[in-house]
Write a protein that holds these residues in place. Structure first.
Motif, mmCIF file in Angstrom:
data_model
loop_
_atom_site.group_PDB
_atom_site.id
_atom_site.type_symbol
_atom_site.label_atom_id
_atom_site.label_comp_id
_atom_site.label_asym_id
_atom_site.label_seq_id
_atom_site.Cartn_x
_atom_site.Cartn_y
_atom_site.Cartn_z
ATOM 1 N N LEU A 198 14.958 4.782 1.000
ATOM 2 C CA LEU A 198 14.675 6.272 0.952
ATOM 3 C C LEU A 198 13.714 6.427 -0.303
ATOM 4 O O LEU A 198 12.621 7.259 -0.024
ATOM 5 C CB LEU A 198 15.755 7.045 0.891
ATOM 6 N N ARG A 199 14.146 6.045 -1.385
ATOM 7 C CA ARG A 199 13.225 5.947 -2.683
ATOM 8 C C ARG A 199 11.906 5.289 -2.579
ATOM 9 O O ARG A 199 10.978 5.921 -2.824
ATOM 10 C CB ARG A 199 13.851 5.322 -3.745
ATOM 11 N N ARG A 200 11.772 4.166 -1.770
ATOM 12 C CA ARG A 200 10.622 3.420 -1.499
ATOM 13 C C ARG A 200 9.759 4.263 -0.644
ATOM 14 O O ARG A 200 8.502 4.355 -0.779
ATOM 15 C CB ARG A 200 10.970 2.063 -0.785
ATOM 16 N N ALA A 201 10.191 4.923 0.327
ATOM 17 C CA ALA A 201 9.686 5.970 1.306
ATOM 18 C C ALA A 201 9.026 6.935 0.715
ATOM 19 O O ALA A 201 7.725 7.341 0.826
ATOM 20 C CB ALA A 201 10.209 6.209 2.585
ATOM 21 N N TYR A 202 9.710 7.643 -0.105
ATOM 22 C CA TYR A 202 9.450 8.711 -1.068
ATOM 23 C C TYR A 202 8.351 8.463 -2.041
ATOM 24 O O TYR A 202 7.066 9.161 -2.262
ATOM 25 C CB TYR A 202 10.643 9.522 -1.747
ATOM 26 N N VAL A 203 8.290 7.496 -2.638
ATOM 27 C CA VAL A 203 7.165 6.931 -3.677
ATOM 28 C C VAL A 203 5.975 6.790 -2.765
ATOM 29 O O VAL A 203 4.771 7.224 -3.307
ATOM 30 C CB VAL A 203 7.625 5.770 -4.353
ATOM 31 N N ALA A 204 6.076 6.124 -1.672
ATOM 32 C CA ALA A 204 4.970 6.017 -0.777
ATOM 33 C C ALA A 204 4.296 7.431 -0.280
ATOM 34 O O ALA A 204 2.978 7.579 -0.495
ATOM 35 C CB ALA A 204 5.236 5.290 0.549
ATOM 36 N N HIS A 205 5.221 8.307 -0.166
ATOM 37 C CA HIS A 205 4.801 9.805 0.305
ATOM 38 C C HIS A 205 4.042 10.264 -0.943
ATOM 39 O O HIS A 205 3.075 11.121 -0.724
ATOM 40 C CB HIS A 205 6.217 10.354 0.811
ATOM 41 N N VAL A 206 4.559 10.066 -2.189
ATOM 42 C CA VAL A 206 4.041 10.858 -3.337
ATOM 43 C C VAL A 206 2.614 10.182 -3.479
ATOM 44 O O VAL A 206 1.601 11.008 -3.871
ATOM 45 C CB VAL A 206 4.926 10.637 -4.636
ATOM 46 N N ILE A 207 2.297 8.941 -3.295
ATOM 47 C CA ILE A 207 1.144 8.361 -3.609
ATOM 48 C C ILE A 207 0.077 8.909 -2.515
ATOM 49 O O ILE A 207 -0.876 9.240 -2.680
ATOM 50 C CB ILE A 207 1.178 6.921 -3.476
ATOM 51 N N ARG A 208 0.669 9.151 -1.168
ATOM 52 C CA ARG A 208 -0.183 9.836 -0.215
ATOM 53 C C ARG A 208 -0.519 11.059 -0.540
ATOM 54 O O ARG A 208 -1.702 11.625 -0.312
ATOM 55 C CB ARG A 208 0.542 9.673 1.200
#
Length: 167
Positions: free
Chosen positions: A141-151
């Motif tokens: 979940l943290r990995r996906a959230y970081v990718a989302h923030v970058i997006r």
């Protein structure tokens, strides 16, 4: 719009933590099909769900693995420091929580196989915290959230600030 609404309803209705495979699938849908503002709302639903609350405990910890006899055996893998814990069911009398991360990467949950994760427990030597399973749902979940923030960086300040506010 309907996909985002369905995901929001699903996350808010969960009474059990999803499997890592299910969470990865959901995060891929969120990342590939939803607009950044919609995806932020789904991540906000994760952040607001008490099942995903994490707290930190300091202590002496030992990793146990289930042997071929199906009993737990100490691995001589000890850790002194903090671990992030999560209780998936706060109303249960037995500790059905999980270690989601530890200081200095102990145990390195991200590098363990699913079999090792399923057959491992962490126990506090002090005995007051109980035993906890290992779980990498939070790491995914943290990995996906970081990718989302970058997006969200490319989407402008308002969307980026909203995405960062839920952290």
């Amino acid at each position: 719009e309907a996909v985002a609404d369905g995901l929001l309803q699903a996350v808010n209705a969960w009474s059990l933590v999803p499997s890592v495979e299910m969470l990865c699938w959901i995060c891929s849908v969120v990342g590939e099909y939803l607009k950044p503002a919609q995806a932020t709302e789904v991540f906000a639903a994760f952040a607001g769900h008490p099942m995903f609350d994490v707290y930190v405990q300091n202590g002496n910890w030992t990793l146990f693995r289930r042997g071929e006899d199906r009993r737990l055996h100490s691995t001589d893998n000890a850790h002194k420091g903090t671990v992030e814990l999560c209780h998936f069911n706060r109303y249960s009398s037995n500790p059905d929580g999980a270690v989601v991360q530890a200081s200095a990467g102990w145990p390195s949950i991200q590098t363990l196989s699913e079999h090792d994760i399923d057959d491992s427990y962490v126990h506090a030597d002090a005995g007051s915290y109980g035993s906890f399973k290992l779980n990498n749902v939070h790491a995914e979940l943290r990995r996906a959230y970081v990718a989302h923030v970058i997006r969200c960086v490319d989407e402008g300040d308002d969307i980026l600030h909203r995405a960062l506010d839920i952290a």
